[in-house]
Design an enzyme around this catalytic site. Structure first.
Site, PDB file in Angstrom:
ATOM      1  N   ASP A   1       0.777   7.626  -2.511  1.00  0.00           N
ATOM      2  CA  ASP A   1       1.378   6.303  -2.285  1.00  0.00           C
ATOM      3  C   ASP A   1       2.753   6.229  -2.950  1.00  0.00           C
ATOM      4  OD1 ASP A   1       1.974   3.674  -1.804  1.00  0.00           O
ATOM      5  OD2 ASP A   1       0.177   2.852  -2.744  1.00  0.00           O
TER       6      ASP A   1
ATOM      7  N   CYS B   1       6.267  -0.795   1.711  1.00  0.00           N
ATOM      8  CA  CYS B   1       5.196   0.198   1.853  1.00  0.00           C
ATOM      9  C   CYS B   1       5.081   0.804   3.240  1.00  0.00           C
ATOM     10  CB  CYS B   1       3.858  -0.387   1.416  1.00  0.00           C
ATOM     11  SG  CYS B   1       3.177  -1.669   2.501  1.00  0.00           S
TER      12      CYS B   1
ATOM     13  N   HIS C   1      -1.542  -3.540   2.572  1.00  0.00           N
ATOM     14  CA  HIS C   1      -0.779  -2.467   1.918  1.00  0.00           C
ATOM     15  C   HIS C   1      -1.096  -1.125   2.555  1.00  0.00           C
ATOM     16  CE1 HIS C   1       1.339  -0.099  -0.992  1.00  0.00           C
ATOM     17  NE2 HIS C   1       0.241   0.574  -1.279  1.00  0.00           N
TER      18      HIS C   1
END
Length: 266
Positions: free
Chosen positions: A124, A70, A109
């Site tokens: 995302d 991420c 995250h």
């Protein structure tokens, strides 16, 4: 970031549109990015802490045709969108995937938000098995259809929760609109790639999503969830099958395979 780097990124994700900071282009980039730049944790799995330096990330994900997790995925996307003229911000989320929405979790995250025409959108490309393929309108309680599944966002005071539909609504992560500074990312990145209990250190994880399906590899199993609802699980029996899968399914090259081979030979 400069024009040459932008063109290389566009080539990496097979984007042929213009550079206008509009919603149509944002949607196309968001869909293409996780199709051609897979989620993978090969570095942390083999004992290397991924660099969060923007030039290192660009070299790895764009020039070297690798993937990332991420922090790498969304830091790269952040720089691209910012260069194109979007109003984009870094946010941190608490992962509650496969748990209860209220479960305790650290902010580990990285996700993005884009403010466009006075509306805030969740962006995302770095959650692996539940990564988005389209912007989601933040202040919309109704389910939102994406090219790869149904999602929704709920709100509780200043906290938001992303949900995905998998025969029932499942929470993915909670997040807020608090500002994020790079030292926070460095700490979380170090923890996830070095702690003895981290799944990213102990398990090889890969994921990508295209217009047909989501592909996720974990614990020696390749899971394919098609947009039609069909599911398939394939056992990866040996290293030869593993290395072939990396290239055929996830589009990785020999450089990624060599890193895994070095770990196997230690």
């Amino acid at each position: 970031m400069d024009n040459l780097a932008l063109e290389k990124y566009f080539g990496r994700i097979h984007y042929s549109g213009d550079r206008s900071a509009n919603m149509e282009n944002l949607k196309e980039i968001h869909q293409l990015h996780p199709k051609y730049i897979p989620f993978e944790n090969i570095d942390s799995y083999t004992g290397t802490v991924p660099s969060l330096n923007t030039e290192d990330i660009f070299q790895k994900l764009v020039i070297d045709s690798r993937g990332g997790y991420c922090y790498e995925q969304n830091l790269l996307l952040h720089d691209i969108l910012k260069y194109l003229g979007f109003n984009v911000d870094l946010r941190l989320g608490r992962v509650v995937w496969r748990r209860e929405e209220s479960s305790s979790a650290a902010r580990t995250h990285l996700l993005l938000t884009v403010n466009f025409n006075d509306q805030i959108y969740l962006i995302d490309c770095g959650f692996g098995t539940a990564t988005l393929t389209s912007p989601l309108l933040l202040h919309n309680v109704e389910p939102q259809q994406t090219p790869n599944g149904l999602f929704k966002i709920s709100k509780n005071n200043s906290s938001y929760t992303l949900w995905t539909w998998r025969e029932k609504w499942l929470p993915v992560y909670r997040f807020s609109l608090d500002d994020v500074e790079l030292p926070e990312l460095e700490i979380a990145n170090w923890y996830l790639s070095t702690h003895s209990d981290s799944g990213f250190k102990n398990n090889l994880i890969l994921s990508k999503v295209d217009e047909n399906a989501r592909y996720t590899f974990s614990e020696n199993t390749l899971n394919i969830r098609k947009n039609t609802g069909e599911k398939e699980s394939i056992q990866i029996e040996n290293d030869i099958e593993l290395y072939q899968m990396l290239q055929d399914t996830f589009g990785l090259k020999e450089n990624a395979v060599e890193i895994l081979k070095q770990k196997k030979n230690k």
